[in-house]
Write an enzyme that holds these catalytic residues in place. Structure first.
Site, PDB file in Angstrom:
ATOM      1  N   HIS A 122     -65.446 -15.649 -68.325  1.00 29.89           N
ATOM      2  CA  HIS A 122     -64.935 -14.399 -67.754  1.00 29.89           C
ATOM      3  C   HIS A 122     -64.931 -14.378 -66.230  1.00 29.89           C
ATOM      4  CE1 HIS A 122     -64.973 -10.198 -66.400  1.00 29.89           C
ATOM      5  NE2 HIS A 122     -64.195  -9.977 -67.446  1.00 29.89           N
TER       6      HIS A 122
ATOM      7  N   HIS B 175     -65.094  -7.735 -78.592  1.00 32.24           N
ATOM      8  CA  HIS B 175     -64.824  -8.015 -77.181  1.00 32.24           C
ATOM      9  C   HIS B 175     -65.681  -9.185 -76.687  1.00 32.24           C
ATOM     10  CE1 HIS B 175     -65.161  -6.792 -72.742  1.00 32.24           C
ATOM     11  NE2 HIS B 175     -63.913  -7.168 -72.924  1.00 32.24           N
TER      12      HIS B 175
HETATM   13  O1  G3P Z   1     -58.761  -7.939 -72.980  1.00 28.73           O
HETATM   14  C1  G3P Z   1     -59.453  -6.727 -72.850  1.00 28.73           C
HETATM   15  C2  G3P Z   1     -60.570  -6.838 -71.836  1.00 28.73           C
HETATM   16  O2  G3P Z   1     -61.323  -7.982 -72.123  1.00 28.73           O
HETATM   17  C3  G3P Z   1     -60.076  -6.906 -70.424  1.00 28.73           C
HETATM   18  O3  G3P Z   1     -61.097  -6.852 -69.478  1.00 28.73           O
HETATM   19  O4  G3P Z   1     -62.617  -7.852 -67.847  1.00 28.73           O
HETATM   20  O5  G3P Z   1     -63.356  -7.566 -70.188  1.00 28.73           O
HETATM   21  O6  G3P Z   1     -61.685  -9.302 -69.605  1.00 28.73           O
HETATM   22  P1  G3P Z   1     -62.230  -7.945 -69.278  1.00 28.73           P
HETATM   23 MG    MG Z   2     -61.226 -10.057 -71.578  1.00 28.67          MG
END
Ligand code: G3P
Ligand code: MG
Length: 245
Positions: free
Chosen positions: A56, A14
């Site tokens: 992000h 992630h």
């Molecule tokens: O793509 C999965 C996840 O990354 C979505 O949430 O806020 O971490 O981008 P976020």
């Molecule tokens: Mg994400």
């Protein structure tokens, strides 16, 4: 575009490996690979003049030593800020990467990727258009085709139209009541959703539609095992060192 078939593993890093290195940086992507991940997820946003970068938040305050809105800063302005120090002094000197640099790193590392389109408010279509163009022109041919995802329906509509051959997933925090219509409208290949709102009945509904479900963000190995047993295809984790395929 890629010739290599897209086959997703259970573990997807992630934002690279966000628990081990500063999120959405090249170092974070490389760290995920070092920890055994074969795929990573990262977020793509546009800077002031449409430059696609890995980022992000809508502002740079949390993950750099600068402040201000990404949409107000050019790539060269953004590059002056440190994107590693906030995480740990060991990452001093880390810079915000461009999407193209990330693609080169994927090819060098032999990694697949889920490209999450993360538009700033109002730039949904523009961000998706830029991502689609760059994937078309620069996606490395030795790398598995990406999976594109977004919380934005407008963004998914654009990639559906521009690069229909690239797999797409609709991204949800909590599934809305009309989720079936949404994923059908854009011919999505999968659902990405939060672990918080996952239920067994939802997994059964998705399976009945032939849609794999991938879940974020899972950092507990016990929970990861349970999700795999429930039939979840993949999980997004900040800690690919703790959770293995
Ligand atoms: O793509 C999965 C996840 O990354 C979505 O949430 O806020 O971490 O981008 P976020
Ligand atoms: Mg994400």
């Amino acid at each position: 575009m890629a010739q290599v078939e897209t086959e997703l593993p259970f573990v997807i890093g992630h934002r690279g490996a966000a628990g081990l290195a500063p999120e959405n940086t090249l170092t974070s992507i490389i760290r995920a690979k070092k920890e055994g991940a074969t795929w990573v997820e990262f977020d793509v946003m546009l800077a002031r003049y449409g430059e696609a970068i890995l980022f992000h938040d809508e502002t740079i305050d949390r993950t750099t030593n600068g402040s201000g809105a990404v949409a107000d800063l050019s790539l060269s302005e953004l590059r002056k800020f440190d994107a590693g120090l906030w995480f740990d002094p060991a990452f001093l000197g880390e810079r915000i990467p461009t999407f193209v640099e990330a693609m080169v790193t994927l090819a060098q590392q032999g990694l697949g990727a889920n490209v999450e389109i993360k538009p700033t408010k109002g730039a949904e279509r523009e961000t998706a258009t830029a991502v689609a163009r760059l994937i078309k022109s620069d996606w490395p041919s030795n790398t598995a085709a990406p999976v594109i995802s977004s919380f934005s329906e407008d963004a998914i509509a654009v990639v559906h139209q521009e690069i229909p051959e690239v797999p797409r997933a609709m991204l949800f925090w909590k599934l809305p009541t009309d989720w079936r219509e949404i994923v059908s409208r854009y011919e999505c290949d999968a659902i990405h959703m939060s672990d918080r709102h996952l239920t067994l009945s939802l997994l059964a509904d998705a399976a009945a539609m032939g849609l794999p479900v991938r879940v974020y963000t899972v950092n507990d190995p016990e929970r990861a095992r349970a999700l795999r047993d429930m039939g979840v295809q993949s999980i997004f984790t900040d800690r690919p060192d703790l959770i293995k395929d």
